[in-house]
Design an enzyme around this catalytic site. Structure first.
Site, PDB file in Angstrom:
ATOM      1  N   LYS A  26      22.431  41.221  33.550  1.00  0.00           N
ATOM      2  CA  LYS A  26      23.237  42.362  33.118  1.00  0.00           C
ATOM      3  C   LYS A  26      23.065  43.534  34.076  1.00  0.00           C
ATOM      4  O   LYS A  26      24.045  44.134  34.526  1.00  0.00           O
ATOM      5  CB  LYS A  26      22.848  42.765  31.689  1.00  0.00           C
ATOM      6  CG  LYS A  26      23.804  43.751  31.048  1.00  0.00           C
ATOM      7  CD  LYS A  26      23.279  44.255  29.708  1.00  0.00           C
ATOM      8  CE  LYS A  26      23.513  43.309  28.565  1.00  0.00           C
ATOM      9  NZ  LYS A  26      24.841  43.481  27.942  1.00  0.00           N
ATOM     10  N   ARG A  96      19.437  48.028  26.248  1.00  0.00           N
ATOM     11  CA  ARG A  96      19.740  46.601  26.092  1.00  0.00           C
ATOM     12  C   ARG A  96      18.815  45.762  26.958  1.00  0.00           C
ATOM     13  O   ARG A  96      18.427  46.176  28.045  1.00  0.00           O
ATOM     14  CB  ARG A  96      21.171  46.306  26.541  1.00  0.00           C
ATOM     15  CG  ARG A  96      22.250  46.887  25.670  1.00  0.00           C
ATOM     16  CD  ARG A  96      23.610  46.443  26.210  1.00  0.00           C
ATOM     17  NE  ARG A  96      24.687  46.757  25.311  1.00  0.00           N
ATOM     18  CZ  ARG A  96      25.392  47.884  25.351  1.00  0.00           C
ATOM     19  NH1 ARG A  96      25.107  48.815  26.260  1.00  0.00           N
ATOM     20  NH2 ARG A  96      26.366  48.096  24.504  1.00  0.00           N
ATOM     21  N   GLY A 105      22.515  36.615  22.192  1.00  0.00           N
ATOM     22  CA  GLY A 105      21.985  36.779  20.838  1.00  0.00           C
ATOM     23  C   GLY A 105      20.481  36.640  20.737  1.00  0.00           C
ATOM     24  O   GLY A 105      19.922  36.763  19.662  1.00  0.00           O
ATOM     25  N   MET A 107      18.084  38.404  22.519  1.00  0.00           N
ATOM     26  CA  MET A 107      17.289  39.611  22.723  1.00  0.00           C
ATOM     27  C   MET A 107      17.967  40.765  22.000  1.00  0.00           C
ATOM     28  O   MET A 107      19.043  40.626  21.456  1.00  0.00           O
ATOM     29  CB  MET A 107      17.194  39.883  24.213  1.00  0.00           C
ATOM     30  CG  MET A 107      16.724  38.674  24.994  1.00  0.00           C
ATOM     31  SD  MET A 107      14.963  38.423  24.858  1.00  0.00           S
ATOM     32  CE  MET A 107      14.438  39.735  25.913  1.00  0.00           C
ATOM     33  N   ARG A 352      29.780  38.981  33.609  1.00  0.00           N
ATOM     34  CA  ARG A 352      28.916  37.878  34.040  1.00  0.00           C
ATOM     35  C   ARG A 352      29.773  36.624  34.077  1.00  0.00           C
ATOM     36  O   ARG A 352      30.836  36.578  33.433  1.00  0.00           O
ATOM     37  CB  ARG A 352      27.742  37.684  33.090  1.00  0.00           C
ATOM     38  CG  ARG A 352      28.176  37.285  31.707  1.00  0.00           C
ATOM     39  CD  ARG A 352      26.984  37.130  30.785  1.00  0.00           C
ATOM     40  NE  ARG A 352      27.437  36.851  29.437  1.00  0.00           N
ATOM     41  CZ  ARG A 352      26.758  37.120  28.341  1.00  0.00           C
ATOM     42  NH1 ARG A 352      25.592  37.705  28.425  1.00  0.00           N
ATOM     43  NH2 ARG A 352      27.225  36.812  27.155  1.00  0.00           N
ATOM     44  N   HIS A 468      28.337  34.472  17.019  1.00  0.00           N
ATOM     45  CA  HIS A 468      27.135  33.759  17.439  1.00  0.00           C
ATOM     46  C   HIS A 468      27.333  32.250  17.375  1.00  0.00           C
ATOM     47  O   HIS A 468      27.050  31.519  18.318  1.00  0.00           O
ATOM     48  CB  HIS A 468      25.963  34.186  16.554  1.00  0.00           C
ATOM     49  CG  HIS A 468      24.692  33.483  16.889  1.00  0.00           C
ATOM     50  ND1 HIS A 468      24.297  32.331  16.243  1.00  0.00           N
ATOM     51  CD2 HIS A 468      23.765  33.726  17.835  1.00  0.00           C
ATOM     52  CE1 HIS A 468      23.169  31.919  16.758  1.00  0.00           C
ATOM     53  NE2 HIS A 468      22.815  32.753  17.731  1.00  0.00           N
ATOM     54  N   SER A 777      13.873  -2.178  42.666  1.00  0.00           N
ATOM     55  CA  SER A 777      14.536  -1.286  41.723  1.00  0.00           C
ATOM     56  C   SER A 777      13.427  -0.595  40.930  1.00  0.00           C
ATOM     57  O   SER A 777      12.584  -1.264  40.326  1.00  0.00           O
ATOM     58  CB  SER A 777      15.450  -2.070  40.796  1.00  0.00           C
ATOM     59  OG  SER A 777      16.070  -1.179  39.895  1.00  0.00           O
ATOM     60  N   ASN A 781      10.870   3.753  33.591  1.00  0.00           N
ATOM     61  CA  ASN A 781      10.410   3.833  32.191  1.00  0.00           C
ATOM     62  C   ASN A 781       8.984   3.307  32.114  1.00  0.00           C
ATOM     63  O   ASN A 781       8.074   3.985  31.638  1.00  0.00           O
ATOM     64  CB  ASN A 781      11.296   2.987  31.266  1.00  0.00           C
ATOM     65  CG  ASN A 781      12.743   3.406  31.318  1.00  0.00           C
ATOM     66  OD1 ASN A 781      13.039   4.569  31.601  1.00  0.00           O
ATOM     67  ND2 ASN A 781      13.638   2.478  31.064  1.00  0.00           N
ATOM     68  N   ASP A 782       8.811   2.084  32.619  1.00  0.00           N
ATOM     69  CA  ASP A 782       7.456   1.524  32.604  1.00  0.00           C
ATOM     70  C   ASP A 782       6.546   2.229  33.602  1.00  0.00           C
ATOM     71  O   ASP A 782       5.352   2.392  33.347  1.00  0.00           O
ATOM     72  CB  ASP A 782       7.510   0.023  32.902  1.00  0.00           C
ATOM     73  CG  ASP A 782       7.772  -0.781  31.640  1.00  0.00           C
ATOM     74  OD1 ASP A 782       7.067  -0.532  30.648  1.00  0.00           O
ATOM     75  OD2 ASP A 782       8.694  -1.623  31.640  1.00  0.00           O
ATOM     76  N   CYS A 844      16.502   2.109  38.019  1.00  0.00           N
ATOM     77  CA  CYS A 844      17.221   1.665  36.820  1.00  0.00           C
ATOM     78  C   CYS A 844      16.535   2.109  35.537  1.00  0.00           C
ATOM     79  O   CYS A 844      16.949   1.751  34.446  1.00  0.00           O
ATOM     80  CB  CYS A 844      17.424   0.160  36.824  1.00  0.00           C
ATOM     81  SG  CYS A 844      15.882  -0.763  36.790  1.00  0.00           S
ATOM     82  N   TYR A 864      20.964   3.604  45.480  1.00  0.00           N
ATOM     83  CA  TYR A 864      21.781   3.778  44.272  1.00  0.00           C
ATOM     84  C   TYR A 864      20.938   4.206  43.095  1.00  0.00           C
ATOM     85  O   TYR A 864      19.714   4.058  43.100  1.00  0.00           O
ATOM     86  CB  TYR A 864      22.543   2.478  43.936  1.00  0.00           C
ATOM     87  CG  TYR A 864      21.656   1.340  43.486  1.00  0.00           C
ATOM     88  CD1 TYR A 864      21.287   1.209  42.146  1.00  0.00           C
ATOM     89  CD2 TYR A 864      21.171   0.394  44.397  1.00  0.00           C
ATOM     90  CE1 TYR A 864      20.465   0.175  41.737  1.00  0.00           C
ATOM     91  CE2 TYR A 864      20.360  -0.639  43.991  1.00  0.00           C
ATOM     92  CZ  TYR A 864      20.003  -0.749  42.656  1.00  0.00           C
ATOM     93  OH  TYR A 864      19.180  -1.755  42.237  1.00  0.00           O
TER      94      TYR A 864
HETATM   95  C1  PEP Z   1      11.969   0.393  33.277  1.00  0.00           C
HETATM   96  O1  PEP Z   1      10.845   0.063  32.942  1.00  0.00           O
HETATM   97  O2  PEP Z   1      12.227   1.475  33.805  1.00  0.00           O
HETATM   98  C2  PEP Z   1      13.100  -0.509  33.059  1.00  0.00           C
HETATM   99  C3  PEP Z   1      14.304  -0.193  33.502  1.00  0.00           C
HETATM  100  O3  PEP Z   1      12.864  -1.612  32.315  1.00  0.00           O
HETATM  101  P1  PEP Z   1      12.787  -1.597  30.710  1.00  0.00           P
HETATM  102  O4  PEP Z   1      13.234  -0.254  30.248  1.00  0.00           O
HETATM  103  O5  PEP Z   1      13.689  -2.696  30.270  1.00  0.00           O
HETATM  104  O6  PEP Z   1      11.351  -1.867  30.497  1.00  0.00           O
HETATM  105 MG    MG Z   2      10.468  -2.001  32.471  1.00  0.00          MG
END
Ligand code: PEP
Ligand code: MG
Length: 887
Positions: A26, A96, A105, A107, A352, A468, A777, A781-782, A844, A864
């Site tokens: 502001k 302000r 909303g 502050m 803004r 709001h 790849s 996650n794991d 992945c 990718y």
């Molecule tokens: C991962 O572990 O990132 C993965 C893509 O395999 P999953 O989620 O099937 O274990």
């Molecule tokens: Mg996995």
């Protein structure tokens, strides 16, 4: 010496638009507007550094601040010919907050500061309008007591409502000067009664109280929640803006309003906004009175019979149009403006870049590029990838029957169905139970943020398009209908009355945020078409992006949808997911529970044709695009029969007793299935499983090639490898099957075999693993689970606590932990390339659809990213933005 205070006014300013970090959004923009010669009430900004100093020093102010503030007040005085605290030359100010990022909303604001029992008389005399003066004073007492002294504004509302009822009035504007004086006396008595001290009369004491309150509001619960939801660091602090007051409540030639230079909901290029005659700024935003349209066009479109600002105040309107155009061109973006008209003269209070729906953002970006205001790349860079989620919201099927029970404003697009709840707490409870809620309120306040987040949609019976509820819902991408005045919420009885019918908590309704309708029950929904502006931005994004974008998909439906969202192949086909339903799960269980290799082969024989036809269909849908198929990686517990019924079913199929099967199930029970007998470990124990899958893949590839006349090159991926010998062992089986199928069919098969990198050991040994793997790849996650040693299935219960306590900034399963897990990814990529320079690298894990993680993937040079179908547009855009940034 540190400069804590920056002044502005009368065509000059010490700050600029670029000083947002120091002056807050502001403050920086007020300075910029002044420099552009626009009418801005003079004032000054106390920097965010002063706020940080305040917190670092036990809520104290820097030594020189008091003198700087005095000097700056003098500056305002010089420009206005007035003097703060002097009843003879009365100067009132607004105070302000203004953080670096806008926090609508969140502050607090105090208006009319400097009024007291004595100066209010001066204001009455000066303005020639005692009614206005007393109205301003009572507003000030109310706001200041609330914001600075912590006395809930509702206690004042009650007094006022009481008075109005006694006097037989409906509107605040009906009260006379003398009647306001009486209200003021009651207000002051209330303050003394509640707080045990009188309302402060000394303007300087008032000012410092307000400055302290703005700084303190940075740490209030609402601000903390908002920061958490929007990833705003606490260290930014807020600035304080003090400005000479201008009055929108000086009678019928005065007004106040908010406007956007383009429609923030649809993106249409037309001035869009609301205003209130004889009112102060907060009245518009608070949604207490329903505001009117600014332009005639909007008034007609809304079917309103209330005169527009264009009609009512043509001169001020004309200046406002000129200024809006100038500001949009100057900032090269849609602006969100606040203004006040004091006795016919227009004053600008804020500009803004405006928040907008994803749909509007796309339209504006595409049109601004066409207008030559911005380049195509800037258009691409401007869209928040995560906001595209909004466009994937369902809309109501035009063919569906609509049982309309009320209508309000189309405040935030998309439709939502859910059970009625009347409180934010109930919305959260319902979400916790996996149920869907529509939060129904008279109006929302910043305390409702958590409930709005938990709800599928928001319905209010009061307030305009800039209330709001509307602003926050648009920001969150939640459908919202606001100001549905024909509906009545009765909190006492917990009911919603609509068209004579009574709805209660738990009753299902649907709201259509695109046209403002409220509908009874659940209604058939449609997924939207991604064409027009969306397609244009995607095309421009695709033109600049370097990384490919693939999808994680195993069902034909997902694969088709992914292609329509622009997938350039499948990055992860989780084959175990192909066995969840119907007869397949029984065959899968037979295979898992088989005692002997012969029994297992029998079950595998049943699975082979299913797998082959699945893969064939995927190859056909992907029509020559790469398809990565991962060998079975079942966390066993997900597949074991659990109920007696399931056990009986599998026992019958296997021709064994239920008892025997139960024993076998118990024997397979693992304490820690996520770290158990899964991934390639299964293929090492039972190579026949990998062999069946490889055969299904190769036979399907041959068949798909035969049908299409084009070569299909499958990519076979081995999961959960940590030791190169695991990969070598499985790869040898894959290669052997490939030779057999080639011999049997007489067709030469080309394929790649590679591995997931989802264990720290695999990352560390990536140079060695790359000798066998043609691609990596990253299964983040794991990899996140095993790097942190945090179970991905159990983490959510305590990671949120970690976040709240500032131990982590973000859930590492949602956004890649760049400094830890990311370091392993970077290292593995480098090691992999060192061994095999042309190794194909992708990701992945869920992070493949997360914008921040995608930026990291670009930096590391992955080929990718792969994500679930609905995240593809986000990934395409984020990959393009990452490429632009990397240049
Ligand atoms: C991962 O572990 O990132 C993965 C893509 O395999 P999953 O989620 O099937 O274990
Ligand atoms: Mg996995």
């Amino acid at each position: 010496m540190t400069k804590w205070v920056y002044t502005f006014g009368d065509g000059a300013a010490e700050g600029r638009a670029g000083d947002k970090n120091l002056l807050g959004g502001k403050g920086a923009n007020l300075a910029e507007m002044c420099s552009l010669g626009l009418p801005v009430p003079p004032g000054f900004t106390i920097t965010t550094e002063a706020c940080n100093w305040y917190y670092a020093n036990g809520n104290a102010y820097p030594d020189s601040l008091a003198a700087d503030v005095d000097a700056a007040l003098g500056h305002i005085g010089n420009l206005t010919g007035r003097s703060f605290g002097d009843p003879e030359k009365l100067l009132l100010v607004s105070v302000r907050s203004g953080a670096r990022a806008s926090m609508p909303g969140m502050m607090d604001t105090v208006l009319n500061l400097g009024l007291n029992d004595e100066t209010v008389e001066a204001l009455a005399k000066d303005s020639g309008d005692p009614r206005f003066a007393y109205d301003s004073y009572r507003r000030f007492i109310q706001m200041y007591s609330d914001v600075v002294m912590g006395l809930d504004h509702e206690v004042f509302e009650e007094i006022l409502e009481d008075r109005k009822a006694t006097l037989g009035y409906e509107l605040d504007t009906e009260l006379s000067a003398a009647e306001w004086q009486a209200v003021i006396a009651l207000y002051k008595a209330k303050v003394e009664e509640e707080l045990g001290k009188p309302f402060p009369q000394d303007p300087r004491e008032q000012l410092w109280g307000a400055i302290g309150a703005v700084f303190s509001s940075w740490m209030n619960a609402r601000a903390i929640t908002y920061r958490r939801l929007h990833d705003i660091p606490e260290a930014w602090g807020t600035a304080v803006n003090v400005q000479a007051m201008v009055f929108g409540n000086m009678g019928d030639t005065s007004a106040t309003g908010v406007a956007f230079t383009r429609n923030p909901s649809t993106g249409e290029k037309a001035l869009y906004g609301e205003f209130l005659v004889n009112a102060q700024g907060e009245d518009v935003v608070a949604g207490i009175r329903t505001p009117k349209n600014i332009t005639e066009k909007a008034r007609i479109a809304a079917g309103s019979d209330k005169p527009s600002m264009q009609k009512l105040m043509p001169d001020a309107f004309a200046s406002f149009v000129t200024i809006s155009d100038k500001l949009e061109k100057h900032y090269r973006d849609m602006q969100d403006l606040e203004f006040t008209i004091e006795r016919g003269k227009l004053w600008m209070l804020q500009t803004r870049s405006g928040k907008r729906t994803a749909k509007a953002a796309l339209k504006m970006a595409v049109e601004m590029a066409a207008e030559g205001l911005i380049t195509k790349e800037e258009a691409v860079a401007r869209i928040d990838p995560a906001s595209l989620d909004q466009l994937l919201h369902p809309t109501i099927d035009p063919k569906a029957e609509r049982n309309v029970i009320g209508i309000g404003l189309p405040a935030s697009p998309g439709a939502a169905t859910g059970e009625i709840v009347f409180s934010s707490e109930d919305a959260e409870d319902l979400k916790g139970q996996g149920r869907k809620a529509i939060l129904v309120r008279v109006e929302t306040s910043p305390e409702d943020i958590h409930g709005m987040h938990a709800a599928e949609g928001i319905l209010t019976t009061r307030g305009g398009m800039t209330s709001h509820a509307a602003v926050v819902a648009r920001g969150m991408g939640k459908p919202c209908v606001s100001g549905a005045g024909s509906l009545r919420v009765d909190h006492r009885t917990g009911t919603l009355i609509a068209m004579g019918a009574t709805f209660r908590k738990g009753d299902v309704i649907t709201i259509d945020g695109s046209n403002g309708q409220v509908l009874k029950g659940a209604v058939q929904m449609l997924r939207p078409e991604l064409s027009g502006d969306f397609a244009a931005i995607m095309e421009w994004a695709d033109a600049v992006r370097r990384m490919k974008v693939r999808t994680n998909a195993e069902t034909p439906a997902d694969a088709r949808m992914a292609r329509s969202f622009g997938a350039e192949g499948i990055g992860l086909c989780r084959t175990e997911h192909m066995f969840f339903d119907g007869a397949r799960i029984v065959a899968m269980r037979e295979m898992i529970l088989a005692d002997t290799e012969a029994d297992r082969r029998m079950a595998l024989d049943k699975l082979l044709p299913m797998q082959r036809s699945d893969f064939l269909e995927l190859f056909e849908i992907m029509a020559g695009l790469p398809v990565t198929i991962r060998l079975l990686d079942p966390p066993l517990h997900e597949f074991l029969p659990k109920t007696e019924e399931e056990i009986a079913e599998v026992a019958a199929a296997m021709n064994v007793s239920a008892d025997k099967l139960r024993q076998r199930t118990e024997a397979l029970h693992e304490f820690n299935p996520m770290l158990g007998h899964r991934g390639c470990r299964l293929a090492v124990s039972y190579p026949e499983i990998a062999e069946m899958q490889a055969r299904a893949i190769f036979e399907a590839a041959v068949e798909a090639g035969r049908k299409s006349g084009k070569l299909v090159v499958p990519e076979i991926m081995v999961p959960l490898v940590g030791i190169v010998k695991e990969l070598e062992f499985v790869k040898a089986r894959i290669d052997a099957v490939a030779s057999s199928v080639m011999k049997e069919t007489g067709v030469t098969i080309e394929y790649l075999s590679g591995t997931m990198i989802e264990l720290p050991r695999a990352a560390i040994r990536a140079n060695v693993i790359a000798e066998s793997a043609e691609f990596f790849s990253f299964g983040t996650n794991d990899l996140t689970q095993t790097t942190f040693g945090i179970s991905r299935d159990d983490a959510s219960s305590f990671l949120e606590v970690y976040r709240q306590k500032g131990i982590i900034e973000q859930d590492p399963f949602v956004s890649l932990d760049i400094e830890g897990v990311g370091e392993l990814v970077r290292m593995a990529a480098e090691k992999g390339r060192a061994t095999r320079p042309d190794i194909k690298l992708g990701i992945c894990g869920e992070h493949g659809g997360d914008p921040a993680s995608i930026h990291f993937c670009e930096e590391v040079g992955l080929d990718y990213v792969s994500c679930s179908p609905y995240r593809l547009p986000i990934a395409r855009l984020a990959a393009a933005q990452a490429a632009i940034k990397g240049r």
